[in-house]
Design an enzyme around this catalytic site. Structure first.
Site, short mmCIF file in Angstrom:
data_model
loop_
_atom_site.label_atom_id
_atom_site.label_comp_id
_atom_site.label_asym_id
_atom_site.label_seq_id
_atom_site.Cartn_x
_atom_site.Cartn_y
_atom_site.Cartn_z
N LYS A 39 0.83 -1.20 0.00
CA LYS A 39 0.00 0.00 0.00
C LYS A 39 0.87 1.26 0.00
O LYS A 39 1.94 1.30 0.62
CB LYS A 39 -0.91 -0.03 1.24
N SER A 114 -9.47 1.64 3.35
CA SER A 114 -8.67 2.44 2.43
C SER A 114 -7.64 1.64 1.63
O SER A 114 -7.02 2.17 0.70
CB SER A 114 -7.92 3.52 3.23
N SER A 138 -9.74 -0.82 7.36
CA SER A 138 -9.19 -0.66 6.03
C SER A 138 -8.58 -1.91 5.42
O SER A 138 -8.24 -1.91 4.24
CB SER A 138 -8.13 0.46 6.03
#
Length: 421
Positions: A39, A114, A138
Site C-alpha cells: 500500500k 482504504s 481498512s
C-alpha cells in the site's frame, strides 16, 4: 536485497508504481521469491510513499518500513505500490488524485478502502500477497468486498514504523492473500516468537446482535449459509457487545482526529521542510478527494480538545477490559459476524449510499462492524463467504482476543477448509 526499479503509473487506479515482475514466482514458497504489493502509505525502498496524496508524492524512500523488511527476508519481492483512499481517510478508495480503485468483479463499484488497491491486486491474481494498513477497517472492508482473505493483527503486534498513519491507538499493517495458510507463514516471519496458535477442536464463537442487524439481504444470506456450512464444526452463542460497543463508538472520532492531526503534521513537516502546523495546513490544501479534504478542514476549524481526547482514551481502556471479560464470561474463542453490512457500493457513493430502502452514511455503514474491533485493538481475520454465481463477494470476519493472533489464524484456516467447495 530483492530490489526492482519502479515503472511509472502503468494502470491508473490499482497501482501508483509497478516494476518488472518477469523474474518473480507467482506463489509464495518458503525460501523462494514471491511477488508482493505494498500500500502506498508504507515505506518501500526506491518507491514513493505518497499515501495516495500528491502533496506527499515527492521522492523515493531510502529504507523499507520494518514490516516490508521482514517480508523481504521471507522472500518477498516488492513489485508495486498500490493505490488507496487518499491519506487512508475513507473506505471506498475513490481517489481523486490517482484515480478510483475499481471493484475486481464490477468496475462500476468501489473496491472498499482504504487499502483497496492491495485487495484488488490479490483478487485479480496480480500478486499472491499484498500489504495494507488498517485504522477503522481498512483491511477488513476491502477484503470483504473483493472476496479475498484479509488479516488485521492485534494493534502493536506487528511493527508500525514507516507508515503514514492516522492513529497510534488503532493503526496496524495487515495482509491480503488467497488463503489463510499464506498469511500464517508470513505472520511467523513478521512476528516471530509470539503465541503458538494451538488449534481449537470445536471453537465457541459469539454472534454479536448489534453486528447482524439491518444487513443487506445478500449479506444476511451469505452469513447464514456460512454458519450452515460450518454446522457442528463450531458452537455459536448469541450475545450483545453492549457497553463495550457504546464506549468504542463514543471514542472513535476524538481518537482519530486528535492523533491523525499530529501524525500527518509530523509526516508533512519532514516531507515539506516546514514546521508541523504549517506543513499540515499545506498538506490539507493539497488533498484532491473532497471527502478527505472536508474531514481535515473540519479538524482545522474545530480541533479536538485535550479534555475530549483524555476522555476518549479512558473509554478505550474501559472498552478493552469489558471485551476481555465478555469473552471470558461466555467462554468464547472469538466473535463471528459479516465484515460489512452490505456488498460493494457504486463508485461515487462516497457520502451516502442506499441501504434497505433509505440513504445512509457510506462511511458509517461500512465501518459499522469493524470500528469496534479496531478500537479494541483486536485481531480480525476475514474469509470469503459462499455466494451464488454472479453475486458480489461477502466477507465473514472472525475476531479474537487481543494477542491471540495465531490461535485465530489456526481457527480461520480450519473453517476456511470447511467452506471450500
Amino acid at each position: 536485497m530483492n530490489d526492482i526499479s519502479p515503472i511509472e503509473h502503468p494502470e491508473p487506479g490499482v497501482w501508483t508504481q509497478v516494476a518488472d515482475t518477469s523474474e518473480v514466482r507467482a506463489q509464495p514458497r518458503t525460501g523462494e521469491p514471491f511477488a508482493l504489493a505494498v500500500k502506498a502509505n508504507i515505506a518501500v525502498r526506491g518507491f514513493r510513499r505518497s499515501a495516495g496524496c500528491r502533496g506527499l508524492d515527492l521522492g523515493p524512500e531510502e529504507a523499507d518500513a520494518p514490516v516490508v523488511a521482514a517480508l523481504r527476508e521471507a522472500g518477498a519481492v516488492v513489485v508495486g505500490v498500490t493505490n488507496m483512499h487518499e491519506l487512508a481517510f475513507g473506505i471506498t478508495s475513490n481517489n481523486a488524485a490517482f484515480g478510483p480503485v475499481r471493484h475486481p468483479a464490477d468496475p462500476t463499484r468501489a473496491a472498499g478502502g482504504s487499502s483497496g488497491g492491495s485487495a484488488v491486486a490479490v483478487a485479480r491474481g496480480d500478486v499472491p500477497v499484498a500489504v495494507g494498513t488498517d485504522t477503522g477497517g481498512s483491511v477488513t472492508i476491502p477484503a470483504s468486498l473483493c472476496g479475498v482473505v484479509g488479516f488485521r493483527p492485534t494493534t502493536g503486534r506487528w511493527p508500525g514504523a514507516g507508515l503514514v498513519g492516522l492513529s497510534w491507538t488503532r493503526d496496524t499493517p495487515g495482509l491480503f492473500a488467497r488463503a489463510v495458510e499464506e498469511i500464517q507463514r508470513l505472520d511467523t516471519a513478521i512476528a516471530a516468537g509470539h503465541d503458538a496458535g494451538v488449534p481449537v477442536s470445536r471453537p465457541r464463537l459469539g454472534i454479536p446482535a448489534e453486528l447482524v442487524q439491518e444487513l443487506d439481504p445478500a449479506t444476511a444470506a451469505a452469513f447464514t449459509t456460512t454458519l450452515d456450512r460450518w454446522g457442528d464444526a463450531v458452537e455459536t452463542v448469541d450475545l450483545e457487545l453492549g457497553r463495550a460497543l457504546d464506549l468504542t463508538r463514543a471514542a472513535e472520532m476524538a481518537i482519530v482526529l486528535w492523533e491523525s492531526h499530529r501524525l500527518l503534521a509530523d509526516v508533512a513537516a519532514r516531507a515539506l521542510g516546514r514546521p508541523p502546523q504549517e506543513a499540515f495546513e499545506r498538506l490539507v490544501d493539497s488533498v484532491a478527494s473532497p471527502d478527505v479534504r472536508a474531514v481535515l478542514e473540519a479538524e482545522l476549524a474545530h480541533p479536538v480538545t485535550a479534555q475530549e481526547y483524555a476522555r476518549a482514551q479512558g473509554e478505550v481502556a474501559r472498552a478493552r477490559t469489558l471485551y476481555t471479560n465478555l469473552l471470558a464470561e461466555h467462554g468464547l474463542d472469538g466473535l463471528v459476524f459479516p465484515g460489512t453490512p452490505a456488498p460493494a457500493p457504486l463508485l461515487g457513493e462516497d457520502e451516502t449510499v442506499e441501504h434497505l430502502g433509505g440513504q445512509v452514511s457510506t462511511f458509517g455503514l461500512y465501518t459499522r462492524n469493524t470500528g469496534q474491533g479496531t478500537m479494541l485493538g483486536a485481531p480480525m481475520l476475514t474469509l470469503p463467504a459462499p455466494v451464488p454465481a454472479g453475486g458480489l463477494p461477502v466477507g465473514i470476519t472472525l475476531q479474537g482476543p487481543r494477542f491471540a493472533d495465531r490461535a485465530l489464524l489456526a481457527l480461520g484456516r480450519a473453517l476456511e477448509e470447511v467452506l471450500a467447495p
